[in-house]
Scaffold this active site. Structure first.
Site, PDB file in Angstrom:
ATOM      1  N   ASN A 241      -2.428   3.244 -13.263  1.00 52.33           N
ATOM      2  CA  ASN A 241      -3.157   3.521 -12.034  1.00 52.33           C
ATOM      3  C   ASN A 241      -4.628   3.710 -12.426  1.00 52.33           C
ATOM      4  O   ASN A 241      -5.002   3.476 -13.575  1.00 52.33           O
ATOM      5  CB  ASN A 241      -2.576   4.769 -11.364  1.00 52.33           C
ATOM      6  CG  ASN A 241      -2.809   4.815  -9.861  1.00 52.33           C
ATOM      7  OD1 ASN A 241      -3.889   4.487  -9.389  1.00 52.33           O
ATOM      8  ND2 ASN A 241      -1.814   5.237  -9.118  1.00 52.33           N
ATOM      9  N   THR A 242      -5.458   4.149 -11.520  1.00 44.81           N
ATOM     10  CA  THR A 242      -6.894   4.209 -11.801  1.00 44.81           C
ATOM     11  C   THR A 242      -7.274   5.386 -12.701  1.00 44.81           C
ATOM     12  O   THR A 242      -6.591   6.406 -12.748  1.00 44.81           O
ATOM     13  CB  THR A 242      -7.673   4.287 -10.478  1.00 44.81           C
ATOM     14  OG1 THR A 242      -7.145   5.353  -9.700  1.00 44.81           O
ATOM     15  CG2 THR A 242      -7.565   2.990  -9.701  1.00 44.81           C
TER      16      THR A 242
ATOM     17  N   THR B 231      -7.802  -5.042  -8.318  1.00 48.44           N
ATOM     18  CA  THR B 231      -9.169  -5.170  -7.819  1.00 48.44           C
ATOM     19  C   THR B 231      -9.655  -6.621  -7.762  1.00 48.44           C
ATOM     20  O   THR B 231     -10.428  -6.982  -6.874  1.00 48.44           O
ATOM     21  CB  THR B 231     -10.094  -4.320  -8.720  1.00 48.44           C
ATOM     22  OG1 THR B 231      -9.571  -2.993  -8.721  1.00 48.44           O
ATOM     23  CG2 THR B 231     -11.520  -4.298  -8.225  1.00 48.44           C
TER      24      THR B 231
ATOM     25  N   VAL C 230      -9.614   6.669  -1.661  1.00 49.71           N
ATOM     26  CA  VAL C 230      -9.045   6.355  -0.348  1.00 49.71           C
ATOM     27  C   VAL C 230      -8.150   7.484   0.170  1.00 49.71           C
ATOM     28  O   VAL C 230      -8.212   7.852   1.354  1.00 49.71           O
ATOM     29  CB  VAL C 230      -8.295   4.997  -0.392  1.00 49.71           C
ATOM     30  CG1 VAL C 230      -7.520   4.765   0.906  1.00 49.71           C
ATOM     31  CG2 VAL C 230      -9.284   3.862  -0.630  1.00 49.71           C
TER      32      VAL C 230
ATOM     33  N   ASN D 252     -12.586   4.304  -6.148  1.00 47.69           N
ATOM     34  CA  ASN D 252     -12.071   4.573  -4.812  1.00 47.69           C
ATOM     35  C   ASN D 252     -11.521   5.978  -4.722  1.00 47.69           C
ATOM     36  O   ASN D 252     -11.018   6.533  -5.692  1.00 47.69           O
ATOM     37  CB  ASN D 252     -10.988   3.553  -4.420  1.00 47.69           C
ATOM     38  CG  ASN D 252      -9.606   3.997  -4.850  1.00 47.69           C
ATOM     39  OD1 ASN D 252      -8.936   4.761  -4.153  1.00 47.69           O
ATOM     40  ND2 ASN D 252      -9.178   3.554  -6.025  1.00 47.69           N
TER      41      ASN D 252
ATOM     42  N   ASN E 102       4.980   6.638  -7.033  1.00 50.32           N
ATOM     43  CA  ASN E 102       3.578   6.816  -7.436  1.00 50.32           C
ATOM     44  C   ASN E 102       3.307   8.276  -7.779  1.00 50.32           C
ATOM     45  O   ASN E 102       3.126   9.114  -6.895  1.00 50.32           O
ATOM     46  CB  ASN E 102       2.653   6.346  -6.303  1.00 50.32           C
ATOM     47  CG  ASN E 102       1.196   6.302  -6.732  1.00 50.32           C
ATOM     48  OD1 ASN E 102       0.859   6.667  -7.866  1.00 50.32           O
ATOM     49  ND2 ASN E 102       0.333   5.882  -5.837  1.00 50.32           N
TER      50      ASN E 102
ATOM     51  N   LYS F 235       0.831  -1.197   0.000  1.00 49.47           N
ATOM     52  CA  LYS F 235       0.000   0.000   0.000  1.00 49.47           C
ATOM     53  C   LYS F 235       0.876   1.261   0.000  1.00 49.47           C
ATOM     54  O   LYS F 235       1.906   1.296   0.668  1.00 49.47           O
ATOM     55  CB  LYS F 235      -0.917  -0.014   1.242  1.00 49.47           C
ATOM     56  CG  LYS F 235      -1.727   1.255   1.454  1.00 49.47           C
ATOM     57  CD  LYS F 235      -2.688   1.542   0.312  1.00 49.47           C
ATOM     58  CE  LYS F 235      -3.358   2.903   0.455  1.00 49.47           C
ATOM     59  NZ  LYS F 235      -3.988   3.334  -0.833  1.00 49.47           N
TER      60      LYS F 235
ATOM     61  N   GLY G 209     -10.692  -2.249 -12.157  1.00 52.92           N
ATOM     62  CA  GLY G 209     -11.490  -3.431 -12.483  1.00 52.92           C
ATOM     63  C   GLY G 209     -11.713  -3.590 -13.984  1.00 52.92           C
ATOM     64  O   GLY G 209     -11.134  -2.857 -14.794  1.00 52.92           O
TER      65      GLY G 209
ATOM     66  N   CYS H 174      -1.630   8.918  -8.230  1.00 58.56           N
ATOM     67  CA  CYS H 174      -2.803   8.818  -7.360  1.00 58.56           C
ATOM     68  C   CYS H 174      -3.767   9.953  -7.694  1.00 58.56           C
ATOM     69  O   CYS H 174      -3.389  11.116  -7.647  1.00 58.56           O
ATOM     70  CB  CYS H 174      -2.408   8.893  -5.884  1.00 58.56           C
ATOM     71  SG  CYS H 174      -3.874   8.960  -4.816  1.00 58.56           S
TER      72      CYS H 174
HETATM   73  O1  DOR Z   1      -6.743   4.723  -7.126  1.00 54.91           O
HETATM   74  C1  DOR Z   1      -5.854   4.959  -6.319  1.00 54.91           C
HETATM   75  N1  DOR Z   1      -6.148   5.070  -5.007  1.00 54.91           N
HETATM   76  N2  DOR Z   1      -4.586   5.109  -6.735  1.00 54.91           N
HETATM   77  C2  DOR Z   1      -3.575   5.443  -5.916  1.00 54.91           C
HETATM   78  O2  DOR Z   1      -2.465   5.614  -6.374  1.00 54.91           O
HETATM   79  C3  DOR Z   1      -3.812   5.612  -4.486  1.00 54.91           C
HETATM   80  C4  DOR Z   1      -5.150   5.137  -4.007  1.00 54.91           C
HETATM   81  C5  DOR Z   1      -5.614   5.975  -2.826  1.00 54.91           C
HETATM   82  O3  DOR Z   1      -5.106   5.729  -1.722  1.00 54.91           O
HETATM   83  O4  DOR Z   1      -6.413   6.882  -3.004  1.00 54.91           O
END
Ligand code: DOR
Length: 301
Positions: A189-190, A263, A69, A67, A124, A43, A214, A127
């Site tokens: 990444n997403t 995912t 997060v 997400n 990273n 993580k 996903g 994010c």
């Molecule tokens: O989708 C993501 N969520 N990519 C990231 O690099 C970090 C994570 C988060 O913690 O928000």
């Protein structure tokens, strides 16, 4: 032979788990033999502990997961003291995903991890869920080059740079990371998205938007891995919607030297082992001795 050599980082097999979807390995250790993974991306870490964004910060859609997060994690010192000794028992590579609000923070984190048991760093810059840092660094080729170069100079560790799909030209970004001194790039990444609750007429996620992962993003990810592989000479770790052996093989054919499962771990904790077996069967059925023989073997004839 399932081993792959990412130009200096040798993995016993090409199957790794994506950062943020496997914690620090403990919960999955009950289901998965961690000794059978090529690598574990932990993580995302920051210098200090982070509580993350307000909830709700996860939303499911029929095709994927959103997400926001916000890099919740216990901070690098707690990781080194409490999580790294556990992970170090296993015969797999440990890859620390590092995050900062500023270039200086990224570099301090890289320095801090330099004399630890981690095998590689994953920078990273992708994010989508933080106000500072994150994808703000990953969108502009000049910034990508600058942060990569600074981290490169801060640590002798093998350096992977994790790229975002939320960019104009993935080839250009990949080249900037390569020229900044990356040993490898990982993507994607997403993808930034949103979901709306029509009864309450408000976004499902407290923050409004978040990162989509996903099956929904697999074709986007595959195309970006393919383009990045054409643009750079350094190896690529491909990810985005990989949920079975066929998906994984597509990424290898498109030019990824290894793949990450993200995912899909949430849905089926055994998925990495199933992908391992599926790739091995494919190699045997097609008459290959080594998984290396299929990397980038896409043909147009
Ligand atoms: O989708 C993501 N969520 N990519 C990231 O690099 C970090 C994570 C988060 O913690 O928000």
């Amino acid at each position: 032979d399932m081993s792959v050599d990412l130009n200096g980082l040798v993995l016993q097999n090409p199957i790794t788990v994506a950062s943020g979807t496997f914690g620090f390995g403990r919960e999955y250790g009950e289901y998965v033999d961690l000794n059978r993974l090529g690598a574990i991306m932990v993580k995302g870490l920051t210098l200090e502990e982070r509580k993350g964004n307000p909830t709700p910060r996860v939303a499911e859609t029929p095709m994927g997961m959103l997400n926001s997060v916000g890099l919740q994690n216990p901070g690098v010192e707690a990781f080194i003291k409490e999580e790294l000794p556990y992970l170090s028992q296993f015969h797999t590579k440990i890859i620390a995903n590092i995050n900062g609000n500023t270039i200086e923070e990224y570099c301090r984190l890289a320095e801090r991890l330099s004399d630890t048991a981690v095998d590689a760093l994953e920078l990273n810059i992708s994010c989508p869920n933080v106000k500072e840092g994150g994808v703000a660094f990953g969108r502009d080729p000049e910034m990508v080059h600058r942060v990569t170069r600074c981290v490169r100079q801060s640590t002798p560790k093998y350096l992977i740079v994790k790229l975002s799909p939320n960019v104009r030209d993935i080839g250009e970004i990949a080249v900037a990371a390569e020229e900044g001194g990356a040993d490898c790039i990982s993507l994607i990444n997403t993808l930034i998205g949103m979901s709306i609750d029509i009864e309450r007429q408000r976004p499902v996620l407290a923050r409004g938007i978040g990162g989509l992962s996903g099956p929904a993003i697999k074709p986007v990810a595959l195309r970006m891995v393919y383009e990045a592989a054409k643009a750079v000479k350094i190896p690529i770790i491909g990810m985005g919607g990989i949920a079975n052996d066929q998906d994984a093989i597509e990424f290898l054919l498109a030019g990824a030297s290894a793949i990450s499962v993200g995912t899909a771990n949430f849905i089926n904790p055994y998925v990495t082992m199933e992908i391992y077996d599926g790739i091995a069967d494919y190699l045997e059925r097609k008459g290959y001795q080594s998984v290396k023989d299929i990397i980038g073997k896409l043909n147009f004839s």
